[in-house]
Design an enzyme around this catalytic site. Structure first.
Site, PDB file in Angstrom:
ATOM      1  N   CYS A  78       0.814  -1.219   0.000  1.00 41.85           N
ATOM      2  CA  CYS A  78       0.000   0.000   0.000  1.00 41.85           C
ATOM      3  C   CYS A  78       0.845   1.266   0.000  1.00 41.85           C
ATOM      4  O   CYS A  78       0.438   2.289  -0.542  1.00 41.85           O
ATOM      5  CB  CYS A  78      -0.971   0.021   1.175  1.00 41.85           C
ATOM      6  SG  CYS A  78      -0.230  -0.257   2.760  1.00 41.85           S
ATOM      7  N   HIS A  94      -2.378   6.842   3.694  1.00 43.02           N
ATOM      8  CA  HIS A  94      -0.932   7.075   3.771  1.00 43.02           C
ATOM      9  C   HIS A  94      -0.594   8.375   3.036  1.00 43.02           C
ATOM     10  O   HIS A  94      -1.245   8.714   2.038  1.00 43.02           O
ATOM     11  CB  HIS A  94      -0.169   5.947   3.087  1.00 43.02           C
ATOM     12  CG  HIS A  94      -0.147   4.648   3.816  1.00 43.02           C
ATOM     13  ND1 HIS A  94      -0.544   4.474   5.130  1.00 43.02           N
ATOM     14  CD2 HIS A  94       0.224   3.404   3.385  1.00 43.02           C
ATOM     15  CE1 HIS A  94      -0.422   3.207   5.484  1.00 43.02           C
ATOM     16  NE2 HIS A  94       0.054   2.529   4.449  1.00 43.02           N
TER      17      HIS A  94
HETATM   18  C1  2RA Z   1       1.677  -1.066   6.520  1.00 43.19           C
HETATM   19  N1  2RA Z   1       2.160  -1.064   4.140  1.00 43.19           N
HETATM   20  O1  2RA Z   1       1.214   0.067   6.326  1.00 43.19           O
HETATM   21  C2  2RA Z   1       2.103  -1.898   5.333  1.00 43.19           C
HETATM   22  C3  2RA Z   1       1.208  -3.075   5.138  1.00 43.19           C
HETATM   23  N2  2RA Z   1      -0.110  -2.722   4.807  1.00 43.19           N
HETATM   24  O2  2RA Z   1       1.784  -1.580   7.661  1.00 43.19           O
END
Ligand code: 2RA
Length: 348
Positions: free
Chosen positions: A129, A253
């Site tokens: 991600c 994110h």
């Molecule tokens: C996290 N990208 O954000 C890693 C797994 N989803 O922990």
């Protein structure tokens, strides 16, 4: 007829987003079969408006399945994706089990859709991600300017660690609400105690760690950003340096990106490219206080990009900030888009 789809890991955090996407997007599917661990089997979940009973993960579960989307831990995919493929399903795997295998394509439809057609093992991998939160926008800029180097800092949401991550953040936030905690060194640790899936308290804090320990102090998350970006863009010598940080955001994110290109770039041209790039929203007017924040982006499909600047010390470089919902485009949506590509291929 329409291909039959299996969703493996339907009861997880990403699985829930997957079911809502399948219920909202154009319905190209015959049966949608929900598969999960035996302890979750028997539960009913709603998808496409229908109550559907979750079946246990076993070989028979893949009988008659044309495409199987997996969102389960690496070791479960490693064991079961080949079994599903052997039963004739084309597997789209969201785990890290196969991403760097030479005979498994790593696909982002807006960037390298054609790669999905070459799948000798019947397995297509979905990127991590964190990579997916930036790569659609970075790919658009690469097409125009020729990418040479990336230096990124990520600001990652708690839900990247699954439902356990969300629960931990909410519990920690409740525990510190209304207190003066956060003003004395170490007071968060004392008040919060168990930090759940995170190596340090997350509420009111920043934790410079995500994933597992690799060689020389790198985290698995930081190596994934580097290795996956190289594979998706077809740039085996791309220079990438990532620092992955967990912040107290539930979902979405963010990444601060310094991107160096082969050719001279301009802020205006970069904005023009991103404004028309598929899967990207340009939200970049600092004078009006317009730049993406995780809470503007959560629950949406695109990658949102702002804070675009021409680097002051390198005419070939841009600095920018971008956000992407790590459960949607970061996982479920990209997987669904690949599945739709394959469905279109199968139905000709
Ligand atoms: C996290 N990208 O954000 C890693 C797994 N989803 O922990």
């Amino acid at each position: 007829g329409k291909p039959n789809l299996a969703v493996v890991g339907a009861t997880g955090a990403v699985g829930g987003v997957m079911l809502s996407l399948l219920s909202a997007r154009q319905d190209v599917w015959g049966e949608v079969r929900l598969i999960a661990s035996p302890r979750s089997a028997g539960r009913t979940l709603t998808v496409r408006g229908r109550e559907t009973t979750v079946v246990a993960l076993d070989e028979e579960a893949f009988e008659g399945i044309d495409i199987a989307m997996f969102d389960v831990p690496d070791e479960v995919s490693a064991q079961w994706a080949p079994i599903a493929a052997a039963k004739g399903a084309i597997v789209i795997d969201n785990s890290g089990a196969f991403r760097m295998d030479d005979d498994v394509p790593l696909v982002v439809p807006e960037v390298n859709a054609a790669a999905a057609r070459l799948r000798p093992r019947g397995i297509i991998a979905n990127p991590n991600c964190t990579t997916l939160s930036m790569i659609v926008a970075i790919g658009a800029l690469h097409s125009e300017f020729g990418l040479r180097e990336l230096v990124v800092a990520s600001y990652q949401a708690a839900s990247g660690a699954g439902q356990a991550g969300i629960d931990a953040l909410r519990e920690q936030t409740a525990r510190v609400a209304g207190t003066a905690v956060g003003e004395q060194a170490g007071d968060l640790r004392r008040v919060i105690g168990d930090t759940g899936p995170f190596p340090a308290p997350l509420a009111l804090n920043a934790v410079p760690w995500a994933g597992s320990l690799k060689a020389d102090g790198w985290s698995s998350e930081e190596l994934k950003v580097r290795d996956e970006s190289r594979k998706i863009l077809g740039l085996p010598n791309l220079r990438v340096s990532a620092t992955c940080v967990r912040i107290p955001v539930v979902t979405t994110h963010s990444l601060a990106v310094h991107a160096v290109f082969e050719r001279e770039v301009s802020r205006q041209r970069a904005q023009e490219i991103l404004a028309q790039a598929p899967g990207v929203v340009l939200y970049d007017d600092p004078e009006k206080g317009e730049f993406p924040t995780p809470n503007d982006v959560v629950g949406t499909d695109p990658t949102w990009v702002g804070r675009i600047r021409h680097s002051l010390d390198d005419p070939n470089a841009l600095d920018l900030f971008l956000c992407g919902d790590n459960l949607r485009k970061g996982a479920a949506l990209n997987t669904a888009q690949i599945a739709e590509l394959v469905a279109a291929e199968l139905t000709g």
